[in-house]
Design a protein around this motif. Structure first.
Motif, PDB file in Angstrom:
ATOM      1  N   SER A  96       0.841  -1.193   0.000  1.00  0.00           N
ATOM      2  CA  SER A  96       0.000   0.000   0.000  1.00  0.00           C
ATOM      3  C   SER A  96       0.875   1.241   0.000  1.00  0.00           C
ATOM      4  O   SER A  96       1.907   1.285   0.668  1.00  0.00           O
ATOM      5  N   GLY A  97       0.475   2.246  -0.765  1.00  0.00           N
ATOM      6  CA  GLY A  97       1.218   3.494  -0.789  1.00  0.00           C
ATOM      7  C   GLY A  97       1.860   3.785  -2.122  1.00  0.00           C
ATOM      8  O   GLY A  97       1.519   4.772  -2.778  1.00  0.00           O
ATOM      9  N   PRO A  98       2.839   2.965  -2.577  1.00  0.00           N
ATOM     10  CA  PRO A  98       3.472   3.250  -3.865  1.00  0.00           C
ATOM     11  C   PRO A  98       2.458   3.245  -5.007  1.00  0.00           C
ATOM     12  O   PRO A  98       1.452   2.538  -4.954  1.00  0.00           O
ATOM     13  N   PRO A  99       2.705   4.039  -6.052  1.00  0.00           N
ATOM     14  CA  PRO A  99       1.781   4.081  -7.190  1.00  0.00           C
ATOM     15  C   PRO A  99       1.611   2.703  -7.823  1.00  0.00           C
ATOM     16  O   PRO A  99       2.504   1.851  -7.756  1.00  0.00           O
ATOM     17  N   TRP A 100       0.469   2.530  -8.468  1.00  0.00           N
ATOM     18  CA  TRP A 100       0.181   1.281  -9.164  1.00  0.00           C
ATOM     19  C   TRP A 100       0.681   1.386 -10.600  1.00  0.00           C
ATOM     20  O   TRP A 100       0.941   2.474 -11.114  1.00  0.00           O
ATOM     21  N   CYS A 101       0.814   0.245 -11.250  1.00  0.00           N
ATOM     22  CA  CYS A 101       1.321   0.235 -12.624  1.00  0.00           C
ATOM     23  C   CYS A 101       0.311   0.867 -13.578  1.00  0.00           C
ATOM     24  O   CYS A 101      -0.891   0.597 -13.491  1.00  0.00           O
ATOM     25  N   GLU A 102       0.805   1.688 -14.490  1.00  0.00           N
ATOM     26  CA  GLU A 102      -0.033   2.353 -15.482  1.00  0.00           C
ATOM     27  C   GLU A 102      -0.549   1.325 -16.495  1.00  0.00           C
ATOM     28  O   GLU A 102       0.224   0.624 -17.134  1.00  0.00           O
ATOM     29  N   GLU A 103      -1.876   1.258 -16.631  1.00  0.00           N
ATOM     30  CA  GLU A 103      -2.496   0.177 -17.402  1.00  0.00           C
ATOM     31  C   GLU A 103      -2.709   0.509 -18.875  1.00  0.00           C
ATOM     32  O   GLU A 103      -3.226  -0.332 -19.618  1.00  0.00           O
ATOM     33  N   ARG A 104      -2.312   1.681 -19.310  1.00  0.00           N
ATOM     34  CA  ARG A 104      -2.515   2.028 -20.725  1.00  0.00           C
ATOM     35  C   ARG A 104      -1.569   1.263 -21.642  1.00  0.00           C
ATOM     36  O   ARG A 104      -1.776   1.215 -22.849  1.00  0.00           O
ATOM     37  N   LEU A 113       9.270   8.774  -9.122  1.00  0.00           N
ATOM     38  CA  LEU A 113       8.784  10.145  -8.992  1.00  0.00           C
ATOM     39  C   LEU A 113       8.059  10.366  -7.673  1.00  0.00           C
ATOM     40  O   LEU A 113       8.074  11.471  -7.124  1.00  0.00           O
ATOM     41  N   SER A 114       7.416   9.342  -7.167  1.00  0.00           N
ATOM     42  CA  SER A 114       6.645   9.490  -5.929  1.00  0.00           C
ATOM     43  C   SER A 114       7.536   9.681  -4.712  1.00  0.00           C
ATOM     44  O   SER A 114       7.046   9.974  -3.617  1.00  0.00           O
ATOM     45  N   GLY A 115       8.857   9.513  -4.891  1.00  0.00           N
ATOM     46  CA  GLY A 115       9.785   9.736  -3.791  1.00  0.00           C
ATOM     47  C   GLY A 115      10.410   8.479  -3.222  1.00  0.00           C
ATOM     48  O   GLY A 115      11.112   8.536  -2.211  1.00  0.00           O
ATOM     49  N   ILE A 116      10.188   7.335  -3.872  1.00  0.00           N
ATOM     50  CA  ILE A 116      10.741   6.075  -3.383  1.00  0.00           C
ATOM     51  C   ILE A 116      12.211   5.962  -3.796  1.00  0.00           C
ATOM     52  O   ILE A 116      12.574   6.231  -4.936  1.00  0.00           O
ATOM     53  N   SER A 117      13.038   5.555  -2.848  1.00  0.00           N
ATOM     54  CA  SER A 117      14.457   5.299  -3.104  1.00  0.00           C
ATOM     55  C   SER A 117      14.666   3.806  -3.293  1.00  0.00           C
ATOM     56  O   SER A 117      14.029   2.983  -2.637  1.00  0.00           O
ATOM     57  N   PHE A 118      15.587   3.456  -4.187  1.00  0.00           N
ATOM     58  CA  PHE A 118      15.881   2.058  -4.480  1.00  0.00           C
ATOM     59  C   PHE A 118      17.211   1.668  -3.845  1.00  0.00           C
ATOM     60  O   PHE A 118      18.207   2.386  -3.973  1.00  0.00           O
ATOM     61  N   TYR A 119      17.212   0.509  -3.191  1.00  0.00           N
ATOM     62  CA  TYR A 119      18.414  -0.038  -2.569  1.00  0.00           C
ATOM     63  C   TYR A 119      18.630  -1.462  -3.078  1.00  0.00           C
ATOM     64  O   TYR A 119      17.679  -2.216  -3.254  1.00  0.00           O
ATOM     65  N   VAL A 120      19.887  -1.826  -3.288  1.00  0.00           N
ATOM     66  CA  VAL A 120      20.237  -3.126  -3.860  1.00  0.00           C
ATOM     67  C   VAL A 120      20.645  -4.092  -2.754  1.00  0.00           C
ATOM     68  O   VAL A 120      21.494  -3.775  -1.915  1.00  0.00           O
ATOM     69  N   LEU A 121      20.033  -5.282  -2.766  1.00  0.00           N
ATOM     70  CA  LEU A 121      20.402  -6.357  -1.845  1.00  0.00           C
ATOM     71  C   LEU A 121      21.594  -7.102  -2.457  1.00  0.00           C
ATOM     72  O   LEU A 121      21.435  -7.951  -3.327  1.00  0.00           O
ATOM     73  N   ASN A 137      13.523  13.297  -6.410  1.00  0.00           N
ATOM     74  CA  ASN A 137      13.499  12.511  -7.642  1.00  0.00           C
ATOM     75  C   ASN A 137      12.754  13.230  -8.761  1.00  0.00           C
ATOM     76  O   ASN A 137      13.118  13.122  -9.935  1.00  0.00           O
ATOM     77  N   VAL A 138      11.691  13.946  -8.409  1.00  0.00           N
ATOM     78  CA  VAL A 138      10.943  14.709  -9.414  1.00  0.00           C
ATOM     79  C   VAL A 138      11.829  15.797 -10.007  1.00  0.00           C
ATOM     80  O   VAL A 138      11.885  15.983 -11.235  1.00  0.00           O
ATOM     81  N   ILE A 139      12.513  16.527  -9.152  1.00  0.00           N
ATOM     82  CA  ILE A 139      13.392  17.605  -9.630  1.00  0.00           C
ATOM     83  C   ILE A 139      14.483  17.037 -10.529  1.00  0.00           C
ATOM     84  O   ILE A 139      14.770  17.567 -11.609  1.00  0.00           O
ATOM     85  N   GLU A 140      15.069  15.934 -10.104  1.00  0.00           N
ATOM     86  CA  GLU A 140      16.167  15.326 -10.859  1.00  0.00           C
ATOM     87  C   GLU A 140      15.718  14.859 -12.239  1.00  0.00           C
ATOM     88  O   GLU A 140      16.393  15.105 -13.242  1.00  0.00           O
ATOM     89  N   GLN A 141      14.576  14.191 -12.316  1.00  0.00           N
ATOM     90  CA  GLN A 141      14.133  13.575 -13.568  1.00  0.00           C
ATOM     91  C   GLN A 141      13.422  14.553 -14.502  1.00  0.00           C
ATOM     92  O   GLN A 141      13.656  14.552 -15.707  1.00  0.00           O
ATOM     93  N   CYS A 142      12.542  15.378 -13.958  1.00  0.00           N
ATOM     94  CA  CYS A 142      11.623  16.128 -14.815  1.00  0.00           C
ATOM     95  C   CYS A 142      12.244  17.361 -15.457  1.00  0.00           C
ATOM     96  O   CYS A 142      11.695  17.900 -16.418  1.00  0.00           O
ATOM     97  N   ARG A 143      13.388  17.797 -14.970  1.00  0.00           N
ATOM     98  CA  ARG A 143      14.081  18.919 -15.617  1.00  0.00           C
ATOM     99  C   ARG A 143      14.531  18.556 -17.033  1.00  0.00           C
ATOM    100  O   ARG A 143      14.755  19.427 -17.865  1.00  0.00           O
ATOM    101  N   SER A 144      14.691  17.256 -17.296  1.00  0.00           N
ATOM    102  CA  SER A 144      15.233  16.830 -18.590  1.00  0.00           C
ATOM    103  C   SER A 144      14.212  16.114 -19.467  1.00  0.00           C
ATOM    104  O   SER A 144      14.569  15.621 -20.535  1.00  0.00           O
ATOM    105  N   VAL A 145      12.952  16.045 -19.028  1.00  0.00           N
ATOM    106  CA  VAL A 145      11.933  15.356 -19.827  1.00  0.00           C
ATOM    107  C   VAL A 145      11.469  16.255 -20.956  1.00  0.00           C
ATOM    108  O   VAL A 145      10.970  17.369 -20.730  1.00  0.00           O
ATOM    109  N   GLU A 146      11.645  15.790 -22.167  1.00  0.00           N
ATOM    110  CA  GLU A 146      11.283  16.576 -23.340  1.00  0.00           C
ATOM    111  C   GLU A 146       9.787  16.902 -23.325  1.00  0.00           C
ATOM    112  O   GLU A 146       8.954  16.055 -23.054  1.00  0.00           O
ATOM    113  N   GLY A 147       9.467  18.134 -23.588  1.00  0.00           N
ATOM    114  CA  GLY A 147       8.074  18.559 -23.619  1.00  0.00           C
ATOM    115  C   GLY A 147       7.610  19.238 -22.352  1.00  0.00           C
ATOM    116  O   GLY A 147       6.639  19.994 -22.372  1.00  0.00           O
TER     117      GLY A 147
END
Length: 428
Positions: free
Chosen positions: A317-325, A342-350, A406-416
């Motif tokens: 519960s909480g993280p976004p669901w997969c986009e179904e389009r 984008l929602s703010g989740i950080s990824f860590y490697v086991l 994460n939003v700031i990092e990614q969306c500054r470079s998204v075309e459009g």
């Protein structure tokens, strides 16, 4: 007066039994109708933790109809299930029939466990049986079948034979049937499996992967990892590998069972990162660092890119669901991961753990055609997702917090949207 009271009690009992009988018949009838932040690295602390009390168990007919279930929003149960599903999966191609818990596991009781969520069709039953035998823990699987009598009867017969073949199936596997006329609505199937998982944490996995290490036990024995999962802002990556030469791929029973054996095969040039030819898919895991990481080490993914599609363990519960389009191959899993990021989740490697792909033939012509369409959809999706999160976070305190990084990092470079994004971001 006592006689009247006894009669009322008997009537109530009969009513309850009738409701239970009706619910069971309704389920069978439905099937018949269808027939027609700052931390960069740390180490695991293998300290045993006390499991919480067992989760409530619900009968098949109650979960299908009226009894509140931890897997379904309580308010949704006031609606007929088909209406709930039509809203929950509104971006999927319709009509579509979903029958949750066609088979329901008997041994899922610890809510702080990790449920493997996956999806299969008729040609993957053998791989799924291997997964069940290897994992020996809760699994929520979406089983897709075409809406034709021949396909349906064949699949249900084979599904029953598979489920009856091992007590591990009945103990650990929840099966959800999806019936429609469309192939490869992968993200819809992923969402169904996640929605009806019965633990707090889930792993999004493709069934063709063999689980080589016991990451489930390591997670459950680490209060640190469990707390990070529980806060909902962390997802853990299990690195994926494949044999370089499919023709020389050994039997899955001889796949490496620990990191030392894996590294030997990597040095021999027999195993490499999964889909190395498409580096964007898994490069962000940083395999050179993985190879050098010490026992128990967990490190943060710092080089995320939008094509990244690792196999993740995260809070249900909480993280976004997969986009179904997305329909078919290409972009579907990457879109799931992008929105989570984008929602703010950080990824860590086991870094003690890994999975290995069991090779199979691909429908290359179909994949090429569908990827072309989904590449366009993914480009538009990234723009929409960025605009939505920038606007949402700009109206709260999140944009300039660790969640908004994460939003700031990614969306500054998204075309459009880069210019608009920069304008909004610079005004904050």
């Amino acid at each position: 007066m006592k006689t009247v009271w006894l009669c009322l009690q008997n009537l109530v009992s009969l009513y309850v039994l009738a409701c239970a009988f009706y619910a069971t018949i309704s389920l069978l009838s439905a099937s018949i109708i269808v027939f027609n932040s700052n931390m960069q690295s740390f180490r695991l602390l293998f300290q045993p933790s006390q499991p919480p009390s067992a989760a409530d168990q619900f009968s098949l007919h109650n979960s299908f109809h009226k009894t509140p279930s931890p897997s379904i929003p309580p308010n949704a149960l006031a609606l007929p299930q088909d209406i709930f599903h039509s809203k929950a999966f509104a971006n999927s191609l319709q009509p579509m029939r979903i029958i949750p818990y066609l088979y329901r596991a008997s041994d899922i009781s610890d809510s702080r466990d990790v449920t493997v969520t996956t999806l299969i069709s008729l040609d993957r039953f053998d791989r799924f049986s291997r997964l069940v035998h290897q994992y020996r823990g809760p699994i929520s699987v979406s089983v897709h079948v075409k809406n034709t009598t021949i396909h349906l009867q064949e699949l249900l017969t084979d599904l029953h034979n598979m489920y009856s073949s091992s007590p591990l199936m009945a103990a650990f596997v929840d099966v959800h049937l999806i019936i429609d006329s469309y192939d490869r609505q992968f993200n819809t199937w992923r969402n169904v499996a996640r929605l009806y998982a019965r633990t707090d944490f889930v792993m999004m996995l493709d069934v063709d992967f063999y689980l080589c290490t016991n990451f489930r036990s390591a997670i459950r024995q680490s209060p640190v990892v469990l707390d990070m999962l529980q806060n909902g802002h962390t997802a853990f990556v299990v690195p994926a590998f494949e044999y370089l030469d499919e023709e020389q791929e050994p039997d899955y029973l001889t796949f490496p069972a620990n990191k030392e054996a894996l590294l030997s095969l990597v040095e021999e040039g027999r195993i490499t990162m999964f889909h190395a030819s498409w580096s964007g898919g898994h490069n962000s895991t940083d395999y050179p660092r993985y190879y050098q990481a010490g026992p128990g080490e967990i490190y943060r993914v710092t080089g995320y890119q939008s094509a990244y599609e690792p196999y993740l363990i995260f809070k249900k519960s909480g993280p976004p669901w997969c986009e179904e389009r997305f329909i078919g191959y290409g972009g579907n899993k990457a879109a799931c991961i992008f929105q989570m990021y984008l929602s703010g989740i950080s990824f860590y490697v086991l870094s003690d753990h890994f999975i290995v792909h069991q090779s199979h033939e691909y429908a290359e012509l179909t994949r090429a055609s569908e990827r072309k369409v989904n590449r366009r959809i993914y480009s538009e999706f990234r723009q929409e997702a960025c605009l939505r999160y920038i606007r949402g976070f700009s109206e709260t305190s999140f944009l300039n917090s660790s969640i908004g990084h994460n939003v700031i990092e990614q969306c500054r470079s998204v075309e459009g949207v880069a210019r608009l994004a920069s304008k909004i971001l610079n005004s904050k």
